[in-house]
Design an enzyme around this catalytic site. Structure first.
Site, PDB file in Angstrom:
ATOM      1  CG  LEU A  33       2.545   1.168   2.441  1.00  0.00           C
ATOM      2  CD1 LEU A  33       1.497   0.563   3.353  1.00  0.00           C
ATOM      3  CD2 LEU A  33       3.901   1.218   3.139  1.00  0.00           C
ATOM      4  CG  HIS A  34       7.083  -1.636  -2.343  1.00  0.00           C
ATOM      5  ND1 HIS A  34       7.691  -2.685  -1.697  1.00  0.00           N
ATOM      6  CD2 HIS A  34       7.886  -0.553  -2.141  1.00  0.00           C
ATOM      7  CE1 HIS A  34       8.817  -2.278  -1.149  1.00  0.00           C
ATOM      8  NE2 HIS A  34       8.963  -0.990  -1.387  1.00  0.00           N
ATOM      9  CD  GLU A  35       3.475  -8.611  -1.834  1.00  0.00           C
ATOM     10  OE1 GLU A  35       3.530  -9.550  -1.009  1.00  0.00           O
ATOM     11  OE2 GLU A  35       2.417  -7.973  -2.055  1.00  0.00           O
ATOM     12  CG  HIS A  37       6.583  -1.106   2.354  1.00  0.00           C
ATOM     13  ND1 HIS A  37       6.498  -0.422   1.163  1.00  0.00           N
ATOM     14  CD2 HIS A  37       7.652  -0.591   3.014  1.00  0.00           C
ATOM     15  CE1 HIS A  37       7.453   0.481   1.110  1.00  0.00           C
ATOM     16  NE2 HIS A  37       8.174   0.404   2.212  1.00  0.00           N
ATOM     17  CD  GLN A  61      14.587   8.301   6.701  1.00  0.00           C
ATOM     18  OE1 GLN A  61      14.097   8.107   7.822  1.00  0.00           O
ATOM     19  NE2 GLN A  61      14.696   7.335   5.805  1.00  0.00           N
ATOM     20  CD  GLN A 153      16.345   1.945   7.064  1.00  0.00           C
ATOM     21  OE1 GLN A 153      16.246   3.095   6.679  1.00  0.00           O
ATOM     22  NE2 GLN A 153      15.378   1.044   6.885  1.00  0.00           N
ATOM     23  CG  MET A 184       8.984  -4.897  -5.450  1.00  0.00           C
ATOM     24  SD  MET A 184       7.424  -5.557  -4.801  1.00  0.00           S
ATOM     25  CE  MET A 184       6.947  -6.625  -6.160  1.00  0.00           C
ATOM     26  CB  SER A 186       8.421   4.072  -2.094  1.00  0.00           C
ATOM     27  OG  SER A 186       7.959   3.190  -1.087  1.00  0.00           O
ATOM     28  NE  ARG A 187      14.356   7.823  -2.894  1.00  0.00           N
ATOM     29  CZ  ARG A 187      14.505   7.504  -1.620  1.00  0.00           C
ATOM     30  NH1 ARG A 187      14.414   6.240  -1.252  1.00  0.00           N
ATOM     31  NH2 ARG A 187      14.727   8.443  -0.700  1.00  0.00           N
TER      32      ARG A 187
END
Length: 281
Positions: A33-35, A37, A61, A153, A184, A186-187
């Site tokens: 998680l980042h900001e 999320h 996915q 998405q 931002m 996750s990758r």
């Protein structure tokens, strides 16, 4: 914050909360998680009595086994970040819990998924729609929160909600960016320092392209110039850059008054695949 690992636990919690007249918000994530999320969680906490966050790296996915294997998994860190953001229940299931048997059902979103991410990641949106449907059924949210960074998405989920008559509100929040403009993700944690230094170029190219769209430069020329800029940076390997209708997601050849345009890009940088988008009203 409660932590559930089984579908039965989540279903019971959701049913009891609904029976008590509580409003439920759902924030589906794949963790790390980042900001971006956490913004969704805080927004859900502001308008909902119960906030359910899911952390599940959904294998169906991914069409690249290495991407699935290398995707960051930080369950303890994620749980610690969710508490102060206002999450009341965390769903962290195993793959076997979500998929006790392989899904036979297949989703087809027509033209919506035949472009951009869908064209370059076959089966990706079938996996997204499958897991999101499962989460909607289990968590029974009144509202589900998604980020605009995954623009296509969001369009797929919106169609899913419409076509399957899910009784919930889709809430979409703008992309959260680092100080230098990088979206931002996750990758991003997988970027080397050298790759991280050049990564903001992706957003800069989109901004320049958006300025051209506002000036009326033809879509094909906007696309060509943007790709040419990326081609000058050897660290980047562009996958696509599209100038598309923001509703249908289909590439456009001209502009229609009152029809928003979306600029979407995907590129590989140091072995990490990055995506971003900008909407031009």
């Amino acid at each position: 914050m409660l932590i559930f690992t089984t579908a039965a636990e989540l279903r019971t919690y959701a049913e009891q909360a609904r029976a008590a007249g509580r409003r439920l918000g759902l924030v589906p994530t794949m963790g790390a998680l980042h900001e971006g999320h956490l913004q969704l969680v805080r927004a859900a906490a502001q308008y909902c009595d119960e906030v359910i966050a899911s952390v599940f790296v959904n294998p169906t996915q991914f069409n690249n086994p290495d991407d699935l294997r290398l995707y960051p998994r930080l369950p303890e860190q994620d749980a610690a970040a969710l508490v102060p953001a206002g999450c009341t229940a965390l769903f962290m299931p195993s793959v076997a819990e979500v998929y006790p048997q392989p899904a036979i059902l297949r989703f087809d979103f027509g033209p919506l998924e035949r472009v951009m991410e869908g064209a370059h990641r076959p089966g990706h949106f079938n996996g997204v729609a499958t897991v999101v449907s499962k989460l909607f059924h289990l968590a029974r949210p009144h509202a589900a929160y998604f980020g605009q960074k995954d623009f296509q998405q969001v369009a797929i989920v919106r169609q899913l909600i419409t076509d399957l008559s899910f009784d919930l509100e889709l809430v979409v929040f703008p992309t959260v960016r680092e100080a230098d403009g990088l979206a931002m993700s996750s990758r991003n944690a997988r970027l080397s320092p050298a790759a991280r230094a050049v990564a903001p170029l992706l957003y800069q190219v989109l901004q320049q392209a958006a300025a051209q769209v506002r000036l009326g430069v033809l879509p094909a020329e906007v696309q060509q110039q943007a790709l040419a800029i990326l081609a000058q940076v050897p660290e980047f390997t562009p996958e696509y850059l599209e100038v598309a209708d923001a509703q249908s997601l289909q590439p456009i050849t001209s502009y229609d008054a009152g029809r928003p345009v979306v600029l979407c890009v995907a590129a590989h940088l140091g072995g990490v695949r990055l995506i971003d988008n900008v909407v031009v009203a």
